[in-house]
Design a protein around this motif. Structure first.
Motif, PDB file in Angstrom:
ATOM      1  N   ASP A   1       0.836  -1.203   0.000  1.00 14.69           N
ATOM      2  CA  ASP A   1       0.000   0.000   0.000  1.00 14.69           C
ATOM      3  C   ASP A   1       0.868   1.249   0.000  1.00 14.69           C
ATOM      4  OD1 ASP A   1      -2.479  -1.093  -0.205  1.00 14.69           O
ATOM      5  OD2 ASP A   1      -2.936  -1.058   1.923  1.00 14.69           O
ATOM      6  N   GLY A   2       2.012   1.157   0.654  1.00 16.51           N
ATOM      7  CA  GLY A   2       2.918   2.297   0.710  1.00 16.51           C
ATOM      8  C   GLY A   2       3.400   2.738  -0.656  1.00 16.51           C
ATOM      9  N   LYS A   3       3.564   1.780  -1.576  1.00 18.18           N
ATOM     10  CA  LYS A   3       4.012   2.133  -2.926  1.00 18.18           C
ATOM     11  C   LYS A   3       2.992   3.035  -3.616  1.00 18.18           C
ATOM     12  CE  LYS A   3       6.775  -2.057  -3.643  1.00 18.18           C
ATOM     13  NZ  LYS A   3       6.924  -3.307  -4.438  1.00 18.18           N
ATOM     14  N   PHE A   4       1.699   2.767  -3.384  1.00 13.41           N
ATOM     15  CA  PHE A   4       0.653   3.587  -3.990  1.00 13.41           C
ATOM     16  C   PHE A   4       0.564   4.951  -3.313  1.00 13.41           C
ATOM     17  CE2 PHE A   4      -0.696  -0.778  -4.898  1.00 13.41           C
ATOM     18  CZ  PHE A   4      -0.921  -0.703  -6.263  1.00 13.41           C
ATOM     19  N   ILE A   5       0.676   4.973  -1.995  1.00 16.78           N
ATOM     20  CA  ILE A   5       0.559   6.230  -1.246  1.00 16.78           C
ATOM     21  C   ILE A   5       1.758   7.139  -1.514  1.00 16.78           C
ATOM     22  CG2 ILE A   5       0.395   7.226   1.079  1.00 16.78           C
ATOM     23  CD1 ILE A   5      -1.038   4.602   1.877  1.00 16.78           C
ATOM     24  N   LYS A   6       2.905   6.523  -1.802  1.00 18.52           N
ATOM     25  CA  LYS A   6       4.091   7.320  -2.122  1.00 18.52           C
ATOM     26  C   LYS A   6       3.907   8.013  -3.477  1.00 18.52           C
ATOM     27  CE  LYS A   6       7.878   4.975  -2.375  1.00 18.52           C
ATOM     28  NZ  LYS A   6       9.132   4.278  -1.976  1.00 18.52           N
ATOM     29  N   ARG A   7       3.244   7.338  -4.408  1.00 20.24           N
ATOM     30  CA  ARG A   7       3.014   7.925  -5.730  1.00 20.24           C
ATOM     31  C   ARG A   7       1.871   8.924  -5.713  1.00 20.24           C
ATOM     32  NH1 ARG A   7       4.160   3.742 -10.605  1.00 20.24           N
ATOM     33  NH2 ARG A   7       6.125   2.888  -9.840  1.00 20.24           N
ATOM     34  N   LEU A   8       0.865   8.675  -4.888  1.00 15.94           N
ATOM     35  CA  LEU A   8      -0.262   9.588  -4.761  1.00 15.94           C
ATOM     36  C   LEU A   8      -0.433   9.911  -3.275  1.00 15.94           C
ATOM     37  CD1 LEU A   8      -2.527  11.062  -6.284  1.00 15.94           C
ATOM     38  CD2 LEU A   8      -3.996   9.084  -5.843  1.00 15.94           C
ATOM     39  N   PRO A   9       0.290  10.928  -2.768  1.00 16.18           N
ATOM     40  CA  PRO A   9       0.270  11.247  -1.337  1.00 16.18           C
ATOM     41  C   PRO A   9      -1.132  11.491  -0.796  1.00 16.18           C
ATOM     42  CG  PRO A   9       2.032  12.437  -2.441  1.00 16.18           C
ATOM     43  CD  PRO A   9       1.205  11.798  -3.527  1.00 16.18           C
ATOM     44  N   LEU A  10      -1.313  11.104   0.445  1.00 16.02           N
ATOM     45  CA  LEU A  10      -2.596  11.274   1.114  1.00 16.02           C
ATOM     46  C   LEU A  10      -2.935  12.751   1.288  1.00 16.02           C
ATOM     47  CD1 LEU A  10      -4.725   9.362   2.340  1.00 16.02           C
ATOM     48  CD2 LEU A  10      -3.584   9.629   4.541  1.00 16.02           C
ATOM     49  N   HIS A  11      -1.901  13.576   1.526  1.00 15.07           N
ATOM     50  CA  HIS A  11      -2.085  15.013   1.765  1.00 15.07           C
ATOM     51  C   HIS A  11      -0.773  15.706   1.431  1.00 15.07           C
ATOM     52  CE1 HIS A  11      -2.703  18.646   4.434  1.00 15.07           C
ATOM     53  NE2 HIS A  11      -3.880  18.566   3.846  1.00 15.07           N
ATOM     54  N   HIS A  12      -0.839  16.987   1.103  1.00  9.62           N
ATOM     55  CA  HIS A  12       0.388  17.689   0.698  1.00  9.62           C
ATOM     56  C   HIS A  12       1.397  17.810   1.833  1.00  9.62           C
ATOM     57  CE1 HIS A  12      -0.572  21.455   2.789  1.00  9.62           C
ATOM     58  NE2 HIS A  12      -1.814  21.300   2.372  1.00  9.62           N
ATOM     59  N   SER A  13       0.949  17.632   3.103  1.00  8.98           N
ATOM     60  CA  SER A  13       1.854  17.717   4.252  1.00  8.98           C
ATOM     61  C   SER A  13       2.551  16.389   4.540  1.00  8.98           C
ATOM     62  CB  SER A  13       1.070  18.152   5.503  1.00  8.98           C
ATOM     63  OG  SER A  13       0.111  17.164   5.869  1.00  8.98           O
ATOM     64  N   GLN A  14       2.312  15.397   3.723  1.00  8.85           N
ATOM     65  CA  GLN A  14       2.816  14.039   3.989  1.00  8.85           C
ATOM     66  C   GLN A  14       4.333  13.999   4.104  1.00  8.85           C
ATOM     67  OE1 GLN A  14       0.935  10.663   2.003  1.00  8.85           O
ATOM     68  NE2 GLN A  14       2.921  10.046   1.203  1.00  8.85           N
ATOM     69  N   ILE A  15       4.798  13.390   5.200  1.00  8.40           N
ATOM     70  CA  ILE A  15       6.227  13.166   5.441  1.00  8.40           C
ATOM     71  C   ILE A  15       6.425  11.667   5.641  1.00  8.40           C
ATOM     72  CG2 ILE A  15       8.182  13.595   6.986  1.00  8.40           C
ATOM     73  CD1 ILE A  15       6.841  16.210   7.794  1.00  8.40           C
ATOM     74  N   ILE A  16       7.362  11.082   4.924  1.00  9.70           N
ATOM     75  CA  ILE A  16       7.635   9.651   5.051  1.00  9.70           C
ATOM     76  C   ILE A  16       8.570   9.430   6.240  1.00  9.70           C
ATOM     77  CG2 ILE A  16       8.637   7.623   3.935  1.00  9.70           C
ATOM     78  CD1 ILE A  16       7.881   8.857   1.244  1.00  9.70           C
ATOM     79  N   LEU A  17       8.124   8.622   7.209  1.00  6.63           N
ATOM     80  CA  LEU A  17       8.908   8.325   8.403  1.00  6.63           C
ATOM     81  C   LEU A  17       9.637   6.984   8.292  1.00  6.63           C
ATOM     82  CD1 LEU A  17       6.316   9.416  11.153  1.00  6.63           C
ATOM     83  CD2 LEU A  17       8.150  10.781  10.126  1.00  6.63           C
ATOM     84  N   ALA A  18       9.029   6.048   7.594  1.00  9.07           N
ATOM     85  CA  ALA A  18       9.659   4.733   7.406  1.00  9.07           C
ATOM     86  C   ALA A  18       9.182   4.149   6.080  1.00  9.07           C
ATOM     87  CB  ALA A  18       9.298   3.803   8.562  1.00  9.07           C
ATOM     88  N   ASP A  19      10.111   3.540   5.355  1.00  9.77           N
ATOM     89  CA  ASP A  19       9.789   2.917   4.078  1.00  9.77           C
ATOM     90  C   ASP A  19      10.720   1.721   3.904  1.00  9.77           C
ATOM     91  OD1 ASP A  19       8.981   2.264   1.561  1.00  9.77           O
ATOM     92  OD2 ASP A  19       9.803   4.032   0.563  1.00  9.77           O
ATOM     93  N   ASN A  20      10.282   0.575   4.400  1.00 10.95           N
ATOM     94  CA  ASN A  20      11.110  -0.621   4.372  1.00 10.95           C
ATOM     95  C   ASN A  20      10.267  -1.857   4.090  1.00 10.95           C
ATOM     96  OD1 ASN A  20       9.918  -1.376   6.961  1.00 10.95           O
ATOM     97  ND2 ASN A  20      11.306   0.153   7.885  1.00 10.95           N
ATOM     98  N   GLU A  21      10.848  -3.033   4.264  1.00 14.85           N
ATOM     99  CA  GLU A  21      10.149  -4.270   3.941  1.00 14.85           C
ATOM    100  C   GLU A  21       9.076  -4.633   4.960  1.00 14.85           C
ATOM    101  OE1 GLU A  21      13.613  -5.188   6.540  1.00 14.85           O
ATOM    102  OE2 GLU A  21      13.273  -3.997   4.722  1.00 14.85           O
TER     103      GLU A  21
END
Length: 305
Positions: A235-255
């Motif tokens: 799901d993270g792959k989709f949310i990274k391409r289409l952010p939930l909100h313009h304030s979105q900050i990625i805190l963790a992106d791993n397996e």
């Protein structure tokens, strides 16, 4: 192609180049890019003088200021905020689709449109006319959340805003002189009061109005909060391409997880957006949002058990 349409297309080509991943674009590179793109469209290129006229027109037409950085020897877009950037990103997307099709008459052979069309879409043109000419609007409005209660309204129209395939009118209500939001599909018996005029308010900070909103509803009685949520890596792959909100900050992106932070008002629309990926959603904080989501799950389980 008409001269006016050619000018607009050239201006959008300029915006397309300057809104790319390259921060600064030199004059020579920009002219070369515009020349090549316009040649693809069987149109003439651009001179230095034409470029400067286009910059001024872009500022007036789209509200976008193009600056020049002498240290980097290049042009760049002076972005005011994310809300404005999203607006012309949508414009550029539509432009690319339309110009790629060119004069192809069989549109249905290439583009699959949505089957539905928003109710009362014919009102959009009338609303825009009223905004431009500063005429008040009169209409009957249906309050859907109040069992379809109908009420006559008279407003000073200021803006149209689109959100999730629905159009909304932002207007100052004559009743209490406050800015309100009206769903266009809940409007009926629309009338432009052409014998009357109003002075458009310049005090509305429209760029800040929806900064902390999700969707159209800017409910100032709801506090602005930092929300931390986690999803599955997929799901993270989709949310990274289409952010939930313009304030979105990625805190963790791993397996193991995809974790983000957003800063906004927790409205019903935001909660519904979270539930759309409920299969992998974990609310980290705030705790009251986690409880709210849990209660929705429990009620749904009872209804469907």
């Amino acid at each position: 192609m008409s001269k006016q349409l050619e000018i607009i297309k050239r201006q959008l080509v300029i915006l397309n180049k300057l809104s790319g991943c390259q921060k600064f674009v030199s004059k020579e590179e920009l002219i070369d890019y515009v020349d090549r793109r316009m040649e693809e469209r069987d149109s003439s290129g651009v001179s230095k003088r034409t470029l400067e006229r286009d910059f001024a027109a872009i500022g007036e037409l789209f509200g976008i200021t193009i600056g020049y950085d002498f240290a980097h020897n290049g042009y760049y877009i002076q972005e005011a905020d994310e809300w404005q950037k999203n607006s012309y990103d949508e414009l550029l997307l539509n432009f690319e689709l339309l110009t790629a099709l060119g004069d192809e008459p069989n549109l249905h052979s290439f583009v699959l449109a949505e089957h539905h069309r928003p109710a009362n879409h014919a009102y959009l043109g009338e609303i825009i006319k009223a905004i431009k000419s500063k005429h008040p609007l009169s209409f009957t409005y249906e309050y859907i959340r109040s069992d379809g209660y109908m009420r006559k309204k008279k407003v000073k129209p200021h803006y149209l805003k689109e959100d999730q395939h629905r159009w909304y009118l932002l207007a100052i209500d004559y009743e209490d002189e406050t800015l309100k939001t009206f769903a266009v599909d809940a409007i009926s018996q629309l009338e432009i009061l052409r014998q009357e005029h109003f002075k458009r308010s310049m005090d509305i900070q429209i760029k800040d109005l929806f900064k902390y909103s999700f969707g159209i509803w800017n409910q100032e009685d709801i506090p602005i909060e930092e929300i931390e949520i986690s999803y599955s890596p997929l799901d993270g792959k989709f949310i990274k391409r289409l952010p939930l909100h313009h304030s979105q900050i990625i805190l963790a992106d791993n397996e193991k997880e995809f974790r983000i932070q957003v800063t906004l008002r927790i409205t019903n629309d935001f909660v519904m957006a979270l539930l759309s990926r409920s299969s992998s959603l974990t609310v980290i904080r705030p705790s009251h949002l986690r409880e709210r989501i849990k209660n929705i799950y429990q009620q749904a389980l009872q209804r469907n058990s």
